[in-house]
Motif scaffolding. Structure first.
Motif, PDB file in Angstrom:
ATOM      1  N   MET A 101      -4.396  -6.170  24.293  1.00  0.00           N
ATOM      2  CA  MET A 101      -3.656  -6.525  23.080  1.00  0.00           C
ATOM      3  C   MET A 101      -4.479  -7.432  22.166  1.00  0.00           C
ATOM      4  N   LYS A 102      -5.148  -8.409  22.751  1.00  0.00           N
ATOM      5  CA  LYS A 102      -5.996  -9.294  21.945  1.00  0.00           C
ATOM      6  C   LYS A 102      -7.097  -8.508  21.242  1.00  0.00           C
ATOM      7  N   GLN A 103      -7.720  -7.610  21.962  1.00  0.00           N
ATOM      8  CA  GLN A 103      -8.802  -6.828  21.369  1.00  0.00           C
ATOM      9  C   GLN A 103      -8.295  -5.963  20.230  1.00  0.00           C
ATOM     10  N   ARG A 104      -7.096  -5.401  20.370  1.00  0.00           N
ATOM     11  CA  ARG A 104      -6.518  -4.583  19.290  1.00  0.00           C
ATOM     12  C   ARG A 104      -6.328  -5.418  18.022  1.00  0.00           C
ATOM     13  N   VAL A 105      -5.779  -6.613  18.174  1.00  0.00           N
ATOM     14  CA  VAL A 105      -5.564  -7.480  17.007  1.00  0.00           C
ATOM     15  C   VAL A 105      -6.900  -7.819  16.363  1.00  0.00           C
ATOM     16  N   ILE A 106      -7.873  -8.186  17.166  1.00  0.00           N
ATOM     17  CA  ILE A 106      -9.201  -8.521  16.634  1.00  0.00           C
ATOM     18  C   ILE A 106      -9.810  -7.313  15.935  1.00  0.00           C
ATOM     19  N   ASP A 107      -9.667  -6.141  16.530  1.00  0.00           N
ATOM     20  CA  ASP A 107     -10.207  -4.923  15.915  1.00  0.00           C
ATOM     21  C   ASP A 107      -9.570  -4.662  14.550  1.00  0.00           C
ATOM     22  N   VAL A 108      -8.262  -4.831  14.457  1.00  0.00           N
ATOM     23  CA  VAL A 108      -7.581  -4.629  13.172  1.00  0.00           C
ATOM     24  C   VAL A 108      -8.115  -5.626  12.153  1.00  0.00           C
ATOM     25  N   TYR A 109      -8.233  -6.888  12.524  1.00  0.00           N
ATOM     26  CA  TYR A 109      -8.717  -7.890  11.572  1.00  0.00           C
ATOM     27  C   TYR A 109     -10.191  -7.719  11.241  1.00  0.00           C
ATOM     28  N   ASP A 110     -10.979  -7.191  12.170  1.00  0.00           N
ATOM     29  CA  ASP A 110     -12.387  -6.902  11.877  1.00  0.00           C
ATOM     30  C   ASP A 110     -12.522  -5.814  10.807  1.00  0.00           C
ATOM     31  N   HIS A 111     -11.554  -4.908  10.730  1.00  0.00           N
ATOM     32  CA  HIS A 111     -11.574  -3.800   9.768  1.00  0.00           C
ATOM     33  C   HIS A 111     -10.574  -3.997   8.625  1.00  0.00           C
ATOM     34  N   LYS A 112      -9.992  -5.178   8.520  1.00  0.00           N
ATOM     35  CA  LYS A 112      -8.888  -5.411   7.582  1.00  0.00           C
ATOM     36  C   LYS A 112      -9.245  -5.058   6.141  1.00  0.00           C
ATOM     37  N   SER A 113     -10.395  -5.455   5.664  1.00  0.00           N
ATOM     38  CA  SER A 113     -10.723  -5.168   4.261  1.00  0.00           C
ATOM     39  C   SER A 113     -10.860  -3.662   4.032  1.00  0.00           C
ATOM     40  N   GLU A 114     -11.456  -2.939   4.977  1.00  0.00           N
ATOM     41  CA  GLU A 114     -11.580  -1.486   4.856  1.00  0.00           C
ATOM     42  C   GLU A 114     -10.208  -0.813   4.952  1.00  0.00           C
ATOM     43  N   ILE A 115      -9.390  -1.290   5.870  1.00  0.00           N
ATOM     44  CA  ILE A 115      -8.045  -0.750   6.035  1.00  0.00           C
ATOM     45  C   ILE A 115      -7.237  -0.980   4.762  1.00  0.00           C
ATOM     46  N   ASP A 116      -7.313  -2.184   4.226  1.00  0.00           N
ATOM     47  CA  ASP A 116      -6.564  -2.495   3.008  1.00  0.00           C
ATOM     48  C   ASP A 116      -7.030  -1.630   1.831  1.00  0.00           C
ATOM     49  N   GLU A 117      -8.312  -1.377   1.738  1.00  0.00           N
ATOM     50  CA  GLU A 117      -8.827  -0.484   0.685  1.00  0.00           C
ATOM     51  C   GLU A 117      -8.219   0.909   0.817  1.00  0.00           C
ATOM     52  N   GLN A 118      -8.174   1.413   2.039  1.00  0.00           N
ATOM     53  CA  GLN A 118      -7.612   2.741   2.268  1.00  0.00           C
ATOM     54  C   GLN A 118      -6.125   2.777   1.930  1.00  0.00           C
ATOM     55  N   LEU A 119      -5.404   1.739   2.304  1.00  0.00           N
ATOM     56  CA  LEU A 119      -3.979   1.692   2.001  1.00  0.00           C
ATOM     57  C   LEU A 119      -3.743   1.648   0.493  1.00  0.00           C
ATOM     58  N   ASN A 120      -4.492   0.821  -0.199  1.00  0.00           N
ATOM     59  CA  ASN A 120      -4.338   0.721  -1.650  1.00  0.00           C
ATOM     60  C   ASN A 120      -4.746   2.011  -2.356  1.00  0.00           C
ATOM     61  N   ALA A 121      -5.684   2.743  -1.777  1.00  0.00           N
ATOM     62  CA  ALA A 121      -6.154   3.987  -2.386  1.00  0.00           C
ATOM     63  C   ALA A 121      -5.108   5.099  -2.317  1.00  0.00           C
ATOM     64  N   VAL A 122      -4.296   5.115  -1.270  1.00  0.00           N
ATOM     65  CA  VAL A 122      -3.312   6.189  -1.128  1.00  0.00           C
ATOM     66  C   VAL A 122      -1.905   5.775  -1.558  1.00  0.00           C
ATOM     67  N   SER A 123      -1.693   4.501  -1.729  1.00  0.00           N
ATOM     68  CA  SER A 123      -0.376   4.005  -2.094  1.00  0.00           C
ATOM     69  C   SER A 123      -0.458   3.304  -3.450  1.00  0.00           C
ATOM     70  N   LEU A 124      -0.771   4.076  -4.467  1.00  0.00           N
ATOM     71  CA  LEU A 124      -1.041   3.520  -5.791  1.00  0.00           C
ATOM     72  C   LEU A 124       0.163   2.812  -6.411  1.00  0.00           C
ATOM     73  N   LYS A 125       1.351   3.359  -6.219  1.00  0.00           N
ATOM     74  CA  LYS A 125       2.544   2.735  -6.795  1.00  0.00           C
ATOM     75  C   LYS A 125       3.022   1.537  -5.983  1.00  0.00           C
ATOM     76  N   TRP A 126       2.626   1.480  -4.715  1.00  0.00           N
ATOM     77  CA  TRP A 126       3.025   0.383  -3.842  1.00  0.00           C
ATOM     78  C   TRP A 126       1.798  -0.195  -3.141  1.00  0.00           C
ATOM     79  N   PRO A 127       0.925  -0.900  -3.880  1.00  0.00           N
ATOM     80  CA  PRO A 127      -0.224  -1.525  -3.227  1.00  0.00           C
ATOM     81  C   PRO A 127       0.250  -2.594  -2.247  1.00  0.00           C
TER      82      PRO A 127
END
Length: 132
Positions: free
Chosen positions: A46-72
């Motif tokens: 579980m700890k590793q999963r959280v760290i992995d998500v936060y290690d990729h957070k900026s990339e993940i957030d970019e992807q989310l904002n790219a596909v959810s234009l009306k709801w960034p």
């Protein structure tokens, strides 16, 4: 503890850390996991999963904002954003989890913790990312 239960705890840590980010992530996880009845192996996972998500957070957030234009992310409910960050990590970065499983688990978390429209919203956003 099964994978769904561990995923739920990972989601909760991601969600709650968003409100208390002055604390180091490791301290936050340790504090949260004090109350969780899990083996050392499960806690490490579980700890590793959280760290992995936060290690990729900026990339993940970019992807989310790219596909959810009306709801960034800035407009999303915090619960939905936390679920989506975890699910994007699983869909894009974790080859061990089939996309269908990640999407279904995200929808289940949205049903349990989100608002009335959360399951539909999470499904739509994750599906766009999974089909890229």
């Amino acid at each position: 503890m099964n994978r769904s239960s561990m995923r739920e705890h990972v989601f909760k840590m991601i969600f709650s850390y968003g409100f208390d980010s002055e604390e180091a992530i490791e301290e936050h996880m340790d504090q949260y996991l004090e109350e969780v009845n899990a083996s050392e192996k499960e806690i490490a996972y579980m700890k590793q999963r959280v760290i992995d998500v936060y290690d990729h957070k900026s990339e993940i957030d970019e992807q989310l904002n790219a596909v959810s234009l009306k709801w960034p992310l800035s407009r999303m409910a915090n619960v939905d954003a936390a679920i989506l960050r975890l699910m994007v990590y699983e869909v894009v970065y974790d080859a061990d989890i089939p996309n269908g499983v990640a999407i279904n688990e995200g929808i289940e978390l949205a049903k349990k913790y989100g608002g009335d429209q959360s399951p539909k919203f999470v499904n739509g956003v994750i599906a766009k990312i999974a089909n890229r």
